[in-house]
Design a protein around this motif. Structure first.
Motif, mmCIF file in Angstrom:
data_model
loop_
_atom_site.group_PDB
_atom_site.id
_atom_site.type_symbol
_atom_site.label_atom_id
_atom_site.label_comp_id
_atom_site.label_asym_id
_atom_site.label_seq_id
_atom_site.Cartn_x
_atom_site.Cartn_y
_atom_site.Cartn_z
ATOM 1 N N VAL A 1 6.746 -1.071 -3.532
ATOM 2 C CA VAL A 1 6.371 -2.412 -3.079
ATOM 3 C C VAL A 1 6.318 -2.483 -1.555
ATOM 4 O O VAL A 1 5.401 -3.086 -0.982
ATOM 5 N N ALA A 2 7.273 -1.865 -0.886
ATOM 6 C CA ALA A 2 7.340 -1.926 0.576
ATOM 7 C C ALA A 2 6.154 -1.244 1.251
ATOM 8 O O ALA A 2 5.898 -1.477 2.435
ATOM 9 N N PHE A 3 5.427 -0.392 0.507
ATOM 10 C CA PHE A 3 4.298 0.339 1.084
ATOM 11 C C PHE A 3 2.951 -0.235 0.638
ATOM 12 O O PHE A 3 1.919 0.406 0.825
ATOM 13 N N ARG A 4 2.954 -1.429 0.085
ATOM 14 C CA ARG A 4 1.714 -1.979 -0.471
ATOM 15 C C ARG A 4 0.662 -2.207 0.607
ATOM 16 O O ARG A 4 -0.540 -2.263 0.307
ATOM 17 N N ASP A 5 1.068 -2.323 1.878
ATOM 18 C CA ASP A 5 0.120 -2.524 2.969
ATOM 19 C C ASP A 5 -0.018 -1.287 3.854
ATOM 20 O O ASP A 5 -0.464 -1.380 5.004
ATOM 21 N N ASN A 6 0.337 -0.130 3.311
ATOM 22 C CA ASN A 6 0.223 1.132 4.057
ATOM 23 C C ASN A 6 -1.223 1.621 3.977
ATOM 24 O O ASN A 6 -1.556 2.559 3.255
ATOM 25 N N ILE A 7 -2.093 0.952 4.734
ATOM 26 C CA ILE A 7 -3.528 1.233 4.664
ATOM 27 C C ILE A 7 -3.849 2.521 5.428
ATOM 28 O O ILE A 7 -3.508 2.669 6.602
ATOM 29 N N ALA A 8 -4.494 3.447 4.748
ATOM 30 C CA ALA A 8 -4.859 4.725 5.374
ATOM 31 C C ALA A 8 -6.047 4.528 6.311
ATOM 32 O O ALA A 8 -7.030 3.864 5.947
ATOM 33 N N ARG A 9 -5.953 5.117 7.474
ATOM 34 C CA ARG A 9 -7.045 5.012 8.434
ATOM 35 C C ARG A 9 -8.015 6.188 8.347
ATOM 36 O O ARG A 9 -9.126 6.125 8.884
ATOM 37 N N VAL B 1 14.336 0.928 0.131
ATOM 38 C CA VAL B 1 13.150 0.192 -0.294
ATOM 39 C C VAL B 1 12.829 0.361 -1.782
ATOM 40 O O VAL B 1 11.937 -0.334 -2.297
ATOM 41 N N GLY B 2 13.524 1.254 -2.479
ATOM 42 C CA GLY B 2 13.242 1.449 -3.892
ATOM 43 C C GLY B 2 13.803 0.326 -4.750
ATOM 44 O O GLY B 2 14.725 -0.393 -4.340
ATOM 45 N N SER B 3 13.259 0.171 -5.938
ATOM 46 C CA SER B 3 13.780 -0.831 -6.861
ATOM 47 C C SER B 3 15.159 -0.421 -7.363
ATOM 48 O O SER B 3 15.553 0.756 -7.280
ATOM 49 N N GLY B 4 15.887 -1.380 -7.918
ATOM 50 C CA GLY B 4 17.213 -1.079 -8.434
ATOM 51 C C GLY B 4 17.178 -0.029 -9.518
ATOM 52 O O GLY B 4 18.025 0.883 -9.558
ATOM 53 N N THR B 5 16.200 -0.114 -10.410
ATOM 54 C CA THR B 5 16.074 0.868 -11.489
ATOM 55 C C THR B 5 15.817 2.254 -10.933
ATOM 56 O O THR B 5 16.426 3.245 -11.368
ATOM 57 N N PHE B 6 14.916 2.329 -9.951
ATOM 58 C CA PHE B 6 14.601 3.626 -9.362
ATOM 59 C C PHE B 6 15.808 4.215 -8.649
ATOM 60 O O PHE B 6 16.120 5.402 -8.808
ATOM 61 N N VAL B 7 16.500 3.415 -7.882
ATOM 62 C CA VAL B 7 17.656 3.917 -7.128
ATOM 63 C C VAL B 7 18.740 4.401 -8.086
ATOM 64 O O VAL B 7 19.367 5.446 -7.852
ATOM 65 N N ARG B 8 18.965 3.683 -9.173
ATOM 66 C CA ARG B 8 19.952 4.139 -10.157
ATOM 67 C C ARG B 8 19.551 5.499 -10.734
ATOM 68 O O ARG B 8 20.403 6.376 -10.936
ATOM 69 N N GLY B 9 18.268 5.687 -10.949
ATOM 70 C CA GLY B 9 17.802 6.972 -11.457
ATOM 71 C C GLY B 9 17.996 8.091 -10.452
ATOM 72 O O GLY B 9 18.387 9.208 -10.818
#
Length: 470
Positions: free
Chosen positions: A96-104, A329-337
């Protein structure tokens, strides 16, 4: 060709466009219509590029009309995984935190596909940070397997595998650090090649820092497709040089003739196998024998030690260089994994890490000597039927990498090429096998895969019949 345009192979599509039998615009419209029809049910393509693809198709037709030289994929629709740079699009990597990481600018694999004339029709889903064998994330959601929504589409190139199986695009791009090309290909009944490290150039201009050292040596880019011939074509196009990757190796795409001896891997006694899956593995060996290969059932060199080395090196680098950002920046589920994964492996000190890197050389030497005697190694990819869509989280797939997929990730730490080709269905779930060769001999993997495919057929044709009846 009487079948719908979206069912055509990449090879046939490129030929038909080049011969003037169909326009690039018509081909792209057929694939966009297929995407609109099947993607809502599986969520494989999470960034459709209808407008961009239509413009590129019009440009491709104008270029052809002008007499310009045409690339080997001129007008052919493809997809890219959402963790590589495509100029003007977000490289979110499922975060989610990288949703605006637009490649140039484009990554090398994107640029190579475009130079070959391919038309990008969408970007495919991946788990957060592309770090799971199952494809789900809070930004784009869960990707489902088009064969059966109760089994996973795999990961991390799960969107690529599901989309190509469902008929969206002729070639899909993915990448593989622990099986992320081969596991989705297996789960979705399609073909892939994990190339030798350094064969296909890799780099993301949008990246804020370089990857850890062993991650650089274990991660590769590659194609997924519905036939061996299409994977070979996609591989050849992706393997064009790019100066931005210092690991790139300008090695010929085919090597000298070798003996037709195949090592058929013995399965370790501590791996609990599904009889239906192993029966198809044995069937693949029979296909190779029928094609004139000489089979030898053997134990592969120190398989469990190789897999453990992959785990320890990858998770040590993750703990030191990547986990802090993932926790942030990861979700709770991802971090637990991730935390559970880190608890399952030792985080080595500097001496342990250096000794493990050195041990990799010994094991690679052992395997290259083995592959000098047996130029092709046939292994199962999985020894059990495919698990559920989120089996790593719900507990049903705990320890799946060790207990079920040990032949998968071991190949990454060695940097060897490996192909996956489908063989059949185990209680409705696709099953494929893995073919391994020595460094820079992808041609040997693909030749053996083609021999199996010629006898087993294209599995996706069964899927399309099923989808038409739903």
């Amino acid at each position: 060709m009487s079948e719908p345009v979206w069912q055509w192979s990449a090879v046939d599509t490129a030929r038909a466009i080049r011969a003037g039998e169909i326009s690039s615009a018509a081909v792209v419209e057929a694939h966009l219509a297929r995407m609109d029809a099947v993607n809502p049910a599986i969520n494989a393509v999470v960034a459709p590029l209808h407008d961009e693809a239509r413009k590129a198709a019009r440009d491709a037709d104008r270029a052809q009309a002008s007499g310009a030289a045409l690339g080997p994929l001129h007008g052919v629709p493809v997809t890219l995984k959402i963790n590589v740079d495509v100029a003007g699009q977000a490289n979110s990597n499922g975060v989610v935190a990288f949703r605006d990481n637009i490649a140039r600018e484009d990554s090398p694999v994107t640029a190579n596909l475009k130079r070959a004339g391919a038309i990008i029709i969408g970007l495919t889903n991946t788990p957060e940070f592309s770090m799971r064998a199952f494809t789900d994330n809070p930004l784009h959601g869960l990707t489902l397997n088009p064969w059966d929504q109760t089994i996973t589409c795999g990961g991390s190139s799960g969107g690529a595998g599901a989309s190509i199986a469902a008929g969206i695009g002729a070639i899909a791009h993915g990448n593989d650090i622990g099986g992320s090309l081969r596991w989705p290909a297996y789960c979705n009944g399609v073909v892939t090649i994990k190339p030798t490290q350094g064969r296909i150039p890799a780099f993301n201009p949008s990246a804020s820092e370089e990857r850890p050292p062993m991650a650089q040596l274990m991660s590769v880019q590659g194609p997924l497709a519905r036939s061996v011939a299409d994977v070979r074509l996609g591989f050849e196009v992706m393997a064009a040089p790019d100066p931005r990757d210092p690991w790139y190796a300008p090695v010929p795409l085919a090597g000298p003739p070798v003996s037709r001896k195949v090592a058929v891997a013995r399965i370790p006694d501590d791996m609990a196998c599904d009889d239906d899956v192993i029966a198809l593995y044995r069937q693949a060996a029979e296909h190779l024998a029928d094609a004139g290969y000489e089979l030898h059932e053997v134990e592969v060199p120190e398989l469990s030690k190789v897999w453990t080395l992959w785990r320890d090196l990858l998770f040590t680098e993750l703990a030191v260089m990547q986990a802090p950002l993932m926790r942030q920046v990861g979700s709770g589920t991802f971090v637990r994994g991730i935390e559970a994964a880190l608890r399952s492996a030792p985080v080595m000190d500097i001496e342990g890490y250096m000794r493990s890197v050195s041990e990799r050389t010994r094991l690679l030497r052992l395997w290259m000597t083995f592959l000098d005697e047996y130029p092709v190694l046939l292994t199962p990819l999985s020894v059990r039927r495919t698990p559920g869509p989120n089996a790593d989280i719900d507990g049903s797939g705990r320890n799946i990498m060790w207990e079920t997929l040990r032949f998968l990730s071991s190949i990454n730490v060695l940097g060897l090429p490996a192909a996956i080709v489908p063989v059949g269905l185990a209680r409705g779930a696709p099953v494929g096998v893995q073919l391994v060769a020595t460094r820079y001999r992808e041609d040997l993997c693909l030749d053996a895969a083609a021999a199996i495919e010629q006898r087993a057929g294209r599995l996706v044709e069964n899927l399309w019949s099923m989808l038409d009846k739903r």
